[in-house]
Scaffold this motif. Structure first.
Motif, mmCIF file in Angstrom:
data_model
loop_
_atom_site.group_PDB
_atom_site.id
_atom_site.type_symbol
_atom_site.label_atom_id
_atom_site.label_comp_id
_atom_site.label_asym_id
_atom_site.label_seq_id
_atom_site.Cartn_x
_atom_site.Cartn_y
_atom_site.Cartn_z
ATOM 1 N N PRO A 119 0.835 -1.206 0.000
ATOM 2 C CA PRO A 119 0.000 0.000 0.000
ATOM 3 C C PRO A 119 0.870 1.257 0.000
ATOM 4 C CG PRO A 119 -0.075 -1.082 2.137
ATOM 5 C CD PRO A 119 0.714 -1.975 1.231
ATOM 6 N N ILE A 120 0.392 2.289 -0.673
ATOM 7 C CA ILE A 120 1.065 3.582 -0.688
ATOM 8 C C ILE A 120 0.318 4.469 0.298
ATOM 9 C CG2 ILE A 120 1.615 5.614 -2.080
ATOM 10 C CD1 ILE A 120 1.820 3.735 -4.485
ATOM 11 N N GLU A 121 1.049 5.007 1.258
ATOM 12 C CA GLU A 121 0.444 5.813 2.310
ATOM 13 C C GLU A 121 -0.303 7.001 1.710
ATOM 14 O OE1 GLU A 121 1.938 8.417 6.095
ATOM 15 O OE2 GLU A 121 3.068 6.628 5.586
ATOM 16 N N GLY A 122 -1.535 7.159 2.096
ATOM 17 C CA GLY A 122 -2.352 8.264 1.618
ATOM 18 C C GLY A 122 -3.057 7.999 0.303
ATOM 19 N N GLU A 123 -2.790 6.885 -0.336
ATOM 20 C CA GLU A 123 -3.407 6.545 -1.621
ATOM 21 C C GLU A 123 -4.068 5.172 -1.488
ATOM 22 O OE1 GLU A 123 -3.596 8.448 -4.301
ATOM 23 O OE2 GLU A 123 -2.357 10.031 -3.463
ATOM 24 N N VAL A 124 -5.351 5.171 -1.254
ATOM 25 C CA VAL A 124 -6.070 3.925 -1.000
ATOM 26 C C VAL A 124 -6.093 3.018 -2.233
ATOM 27 C CG1 VAL A 124 -8.303 2.951 -0.318
ATOM 28 C CG2 VAL A 124 -7.489 5.064 0.720
ATOM 29 N N SER A 125 -6.264 3.598 -3.407
ATOM 30 C CA SER A 125 -6.436 2.779 -4.600
ATOM 31 C C SER A 125 -5.114 2.406 -5.281
ATOM 32 C CB SER A 125 -7.331 3.507 -5.608
ATOM 33 O OG SER A 125 -6.714 4.720 -6.003
ATOM 34 N N LEU A 126 -4.007 3.039 -4.913
ATOM 35 C CA LEU A 126 -2.722 2.752 -5.557
ATOM 36 C C LEU A 126 -1.901 1.764 -4.741
ATOM 37 C CD1 LEU A 126 -1.611 6.299 -6.739
ATOM 38 C CD2 LEU A 126 -2.663 4.505 -8.093
ATOM 39 N N LYS A 127 -1.182 0.905 -5.426
ATOM 40 C CA LYS A 127 -0.293 -0.063 -4.785
ATOM 41 C C LYS A 127 1.078 0.010 -5.439
ATOM 42 C CE LYS A 127 -3.633 -2.153 -2.443
ATOM 43 N NZ LYS A 127 -3.853 -1.824 -1.081
ATOM 44 N N GLN A 128 2.120 -0.184 -4.656
ATOM 45 C CA GLN A 128 3.472 -0.264 -5.192
ATOM 46 C C GLN A 128 3.778 -1.734 -5.414
ATOM 47 O OE1 GLN A 128 6.731 0.741 -2.562
ATOM 48 N NE2 GLN A 128 7.898 1.586 -4.264
ATOM 49 N N LEU A 129 4.159 -2.092 -6.632
ATOM 50 C CA LEU A 129 4.481 -3.470 -6.971
ATOM 51 C C LEU A 129 5.973 -3.675 -6.766
ATOM 52 C CD1 LEU A 129 2.381 -3.696 -10.265
ATOM 53 C CD2 LEU A 129 1.672 -4.254 -7.939
ATOM 54 N N VAL A 130 6.328 -4.626 -5.901
ATOM 55 C CA VAL A 130 7.728 -4.862 -5.556
ATOM 56 C C VAL A 130 8.082 -6.316 -5.837
ATOM 57 C CG1 VAL A 130 9.454 -4.752 -3.723
ATOM 58 C CG2 VAL A 130 7.584 -3.102 -3.748
ATOM 59 N N LEU A 131 9.074 -6.518 -6.719
ATOM 60 C CA LEU A 131 9.507 -7.878 -7.067
ATOM 61 C C LEU A 131 10.187 -8.546 -5.883
ATOM 62 C CD1 LEU A 131 11.052 -7.558 -10.640
ATOM 63 C CD2 LEU A 131 8.917 -8.670 -10.007
ATOM 64 N N ILE A 132 9.860 -9.796 -5.677
ATOM 65 C CA ILE A 132 10.504 -10.625 -4.662
ATOM 66 C C ILE A 132 11.448 -11.610 -5.350
ATOM 67 C CG2 ILE A 132 10.110 -12.262 -2.781
ATOM 68 C CD1 ILE A 132 9.013 -9.402 -2.296
ATOM 69 N N ASP A 133 11.037 -12.074 -6.548
ATOM 70 C CA ASP A 133 11.837 -13.028 -7.317
ATOM 71 C C ASP A 133 11.454 -12.877 -8.784
ATOM 72 O OD1 ASP A 133 13.640 -15.134 -7.748
ATOM 73 O OD2 ASP A 133 12.049 -16.630 -7.671
ATOM 74 N N ILE A 134 12.418 -13.104 -9.661
ATOM 75 C CA ILE A 134 12.156 -13.050 -11.102
ATOM 76 C C ILE A 134 13.090 -14.018 -11.804
ATOM 77 C CG2 ILE A 134 13.703 -11.106 -11.509
ATOM 78 C CD1 ILE A 134 11.668 -10.200 -13.709
ATOM 79 N N LYS A 135 12.570 -14.701 -12.823
ATOM 80 C CA LYS A 135 13.393 -15.627 -13.614
ATOM 81 C C LYS A 135 12.792 -15.759 -15.011
ATOM 82 C CE LYS A 135 10.950 -19.610 -11.762
ATOM 83 N NZ LYS A 135 11.028 -20.841 -11.020
ATOM 84 N N LYS A 136 13.599 -16.252 -15.931
ATOM 85 C CA LYS A 136 13.113 -16.524 -17.277
ATOM 86 C C LYS A 136 12.088 -17.636 -17.186
ATOM 87 C CE LYS A 136 17.583 -15.389 -19.251
ATOM 88 N NZ LYS A 136 18.767 -15.891 -19.962
ATOM 89 N N ALA A 137 11.030 -17.530 -17.949
ATOM 90 C CA ALA A 137 9.973 -18.550 -17.920
ATOM 91 C C ALA A 137 10.548 -19.895 -18.328
ATOM 92 C CB ALA A 137 8.828 -18.150 -18.847
ATOM 93 N N GLY A 138 10.193 -20.917 -17.568
ATOM 94 C CA GLY A 138 10.637 -22.278 -17.867
ATOM 95 C C GLY A 138 11.987 -22.623 -17.269
ATOM 96 N N SER A 139 12.710 -21.678 -16.683
ATOM 97 C CA SER A 139 14.008 -22.006 -16.073
ATOM 98 C C SER A 139 13.798 -22.338 -14.597
ATOM 99 C CB SER A 139 14.990 -20.846 -16.222
ATOM 100 O OG SER A 139 14.578 -19.751 -15.436
ATOM 101 N N SER A 140 14.723 -23.164 -14.081
ATOM 102 C CA SER A 140 14.600 -23.542 -12.667
ATOM 103 C C SER A 140 15.023 -22.415 -11.753
ATOM 104 C CB SER A 140 15.434 -24.795 -12.394
ATOM 105 O OG SER A 140 16.785 -24.534 -12.657
ATOM 106 N N HIS A 141 15.813 -21.474 -12.254
ATOM 107 C CA HIS A 141 16.210 -20.239 -11.565
ATOM 108 C C HIS A 141 17.497 -19.821 -12.089
ATOM 109 C CE1 HIS A 141 15.467 -17.470 -8.127
ATOM 110 N NE2 HIS A 141 16.674 -17.102 -8.498
#
Length: 141
Positions: A119-141
């Motif tokens: 959540p973004i403080e003061g903005e009820v409808s907006l969200k900050q998207l934060v990556l936790i993990d990312i990889k190429k599709a189909g790869s084990s990592h």
């Protein structure tokens, strides 16, 4: 007399140059206001740290890790990637821990990722998207 005229012009010029400078430094009220302004943000920053620390744990409980797939567009800035998800471009923030993984992905590659909607403080409808993990599709990592 010519010499006296020269001296008077020189004195007038000196007064004109010194007067504005003296006026800037001779206003203790303005100086006090500057010091107060500098001190107030420090005080409010200290005051705001305590409530933020108390609010962080409840916010973490509200934040769920989600998964997504999409087409990696590239870097928007040094800490943001753009990924097209379901035909819509979305910006995701990422930290130093994911820099190597992000650098290994080429534009237009399919990716799988995990992220949080914070959540973004003061903005009820907006969200900050934060990556936790990312990889190429189909790869084990």
């Amino acid at each position: 007399m010519h010499r006296n005229q020269w001296k008077m012009n020189l004195i007038a010029l000196a007064v004109l140059l010194v007067l504005p400078t003296a006026a800037c430094g001779a206003n203790p009220k303005a100086e006090g206001q500057e010091v107060t302004a500098v001190q107030q943000p420090e005080q409010s920053a200290e005051e705001s740290k305590e409530p933020q620390q108390r609010q962080d744990p409840p916010q973490k409980e509200d934040v769920a890790v989600k998964q997504g797939k999409g087409s990696f567009t590239g870097l928007a800035d040094p800490h943001t990637v753009e990924i097209i998800v379901d035909g819509e471009p979305q910006a995701f923030q990422f930290g130093e821990n994911l820099k190597k993984a992000v650098d290994a992905i080429e534009p237009d590659q399919q990716v799988e990722f995990k992220y949080e909607e914070r959540p973004i403080e003061g903005e009820v409808s907006l969200k900050q998207l934060v990556l936790i993990d990312i990889k190429k599709a189909g790869s084990s990592h």
